[in-house]
Design a protein around this motif. Structure first.
Motif, mmCIF file in Angstrom:
data_model
loop_
_atom_site.group_PDB
_atom_site.id
_atom_site.type_symbol
_atom_site.label_atom_id
_atom_site.label_comp_id
_atom_site.label_asym_id
_atom_site.label_seq_id
_atom_site.Cartn_x
_atom_site.Cartn_y
_atom_site.Cartn_z
ATOM 1 N N MET A 55 12.185 -10.022 4.252
ATOM 2 C CA MET A 55 11.933 -10.905 5.394
ATOM 3 C C MET A 55 12.959 -10.619 6.473
ATOM 4 O O MET A 55 14.158 -10.593 6.216
ATOM 5 N N ALA A 56 12.489 -10.423 7.662
ATOM 6 C CA ALA A 56 13.377 -10.112 8.776
ATOM 7 C C ALA A 56 14.096 -11.371 9.241
ATOM 8 O O ALA A 56 13.616 -12.483 9.108
ATOM 9 N N GLU A 57 15.240 -11.148 9.802
ATOM 10 C CA GLU A 57 16.094 -12.228 10.274
ATOM 11 C C GLU A 57 15.675 -12.669 11.673
ATOM 12 O O GLU A 57 15.361 -11.850 12.532
ATOM 13 N N ILE A 58 15.672 -13.981 11.916
ATOM 14 C CA ILE A 58 15.343 -14.507 13.240
ATOM 15 C C ILE A 58 16.523 -14.233 14.160
ATOM 16 O O ILE A 58 17.677 -14.439 13.804
ATOM 17 N N THR A 59 16.210 -13.747 15.359
ATOM 18 C CA THR A 59 17.222 -13.441 16.358
ATOM 19 C C THR A 59 16.948 -14.290 17.588
ATOM 20 O O THR A 59 15.802 -14.435 18.003
ATOM 21 N N TYR A 60 18.011 -14.834 18.164
ATOM 22 C CA TYR A 60 17.879 -15.693 19.333
ATOM 23 C C TYR A 60 18.234 -14.918 20.596
ATOM 24 O O TYR A 60 19.198 -14.176 20.622
ATOM 25 N N PHE A 61 17.421 -15.130 21.644
ATOM 26 C CA PHE A 61 17.581 -14.413 22.903
ATOM 27 C C PHE A 61 17.567 -15.373 24.079
ATOM 28 O O PHE A 61 17.017 -16.468 23.996
ATOM 29 N N ILE A 84 13.506 -17.805 21.738
ATOM 30 C CA ILE A 84 14.275 -18.075 22.951
ATOM 31 C C ILE A 84 15.056 -19.361 22.718
ATOM 32 O O ILE A 84 14.508 -20.350 22.244
ATOM 33 N N VAL A 85 16.327 -19.327 23.055
ATOM 34 C CA VAL A 85 17.201 -20.470 22.843
ATOM 35 C C VAL A 85 16.972 -21.504 23.945
ATOM 36 O O VAL A 85 16.975 -21.172 25.124
ATOM 37 N N ASP A 86 16.786 -22.758 23.543
ATOM 38 C CA ASP A 86 16.659 -23.868 24.492
ATOM 39 C C ASP A 86 18.056 -24.454 24.676
ATOM 40 O O ASP A 86 18.532 -25.248 23.868
ATOM 41 N N GLU A 87 18.698 -24.030 25.756
ATOM 42 C CA GLU A 87 20.081 -24.430 26.000
ATOM 43 C C GLU A 87 20.242 -25.926 26.228
ATOM 44 O O GLU A 87 21.313 -26.474 25.990
ATOM 45 N N VAL A 147 26.086 -13.687 22.749
ATOM 46 C CA VAL A 147 24.656 -13.393 22.758
ATOM 47 C C VAL A 147 24.250 -12.744 21.436
ATOM 48 O O VAL A 147 25.098 -12.435 20.597
ATOM 49 N N SER A 148 22.959 -12.496 21.270
ATOM 50 C CA SER A 148 22.474 -11.804 20.069
ATOM 51 C C SER A 148 22.954 -10.351 20.085
ATOM 52 O O SER A 148 23.369 -9.838 21.124
#
Length: 157
Positions: free
Chosen positions: A1-7, A75-78, A108-109
């Motif tokens: 399973m791939a890792e979730i990355t935040y952008f 996408i990160v919700d700041e 950042v990622s």
């Protein structure tokens, strides 16, 4: 399973643009190179053809990697993030306690990291050492050159 990355929105757009370019113009250029090399004769002794086919393989590998990254990207919700702590997408101002140098970075990622632009990865030793810290905290971070201490001077979004 791939890792979730935040952008960030900007980082996600760059990935989508690169993927579109690779699938469009990139594939067309590779196909043209293969066709030109194929026209030069015997494929068993054609180094140019072999090089073009290798380039095609690397190109398709990059496309697959980008597609996997985008499939697991968020996408990160700041607006929902705690601004009092260092988190992904935080702009942090730190002071190197050993030499007194003050630096500012955005965490950042990995895919968005660009030291020249002041963006460091949250997975880098310094990024990981700063995560969760608040203004006034001192982060002791083990880096390849030894132990470094940074004081968090400011955090913003």
């Amino acid at each position: 399973m791939a890792e979730i990355t935040y952008f960030t929105e900007e980082g996600m757009k760059k990935l989508r643009d690169e993927l579109a370019q690779l699938k469009g113009e990139g594939r067309t250029a590779i196909a043209r190179q293969i066709a030109e090399a194929r026209d030069k004769g015997d494929l068993s002794e054609n180094a140019e053809y072999d090089a073009a086919k290798d380039a095609q393989g690397l190109h398709e590998l990059r496309i697959a990697k980008l597609e996997e990254t985008l499939a697991n990207a968020r996408i990160v919700d700041e607006s929902k993030m705690d601004a009092s702590k260092v988190l992904v997408l935080s702009n942090v101002k730190i002071k190197n306690i050993q030499n007194g140098k003050v630096m500012s970075y955005q965490l950042v990622s990995e895919n968005e990291a660009d030291l020249k632009a002041g963006k460091i990865s949250v997975k880098s030793p310094i990024g990981q050492g700063l995560l969760g810290k608040t203004v006034g905290d001192v982060a002791e971070i083990e880096v390849p050159t030894g132990l470094m201490k940074f004081e968090v001077l400011g955090i913003s979004r």
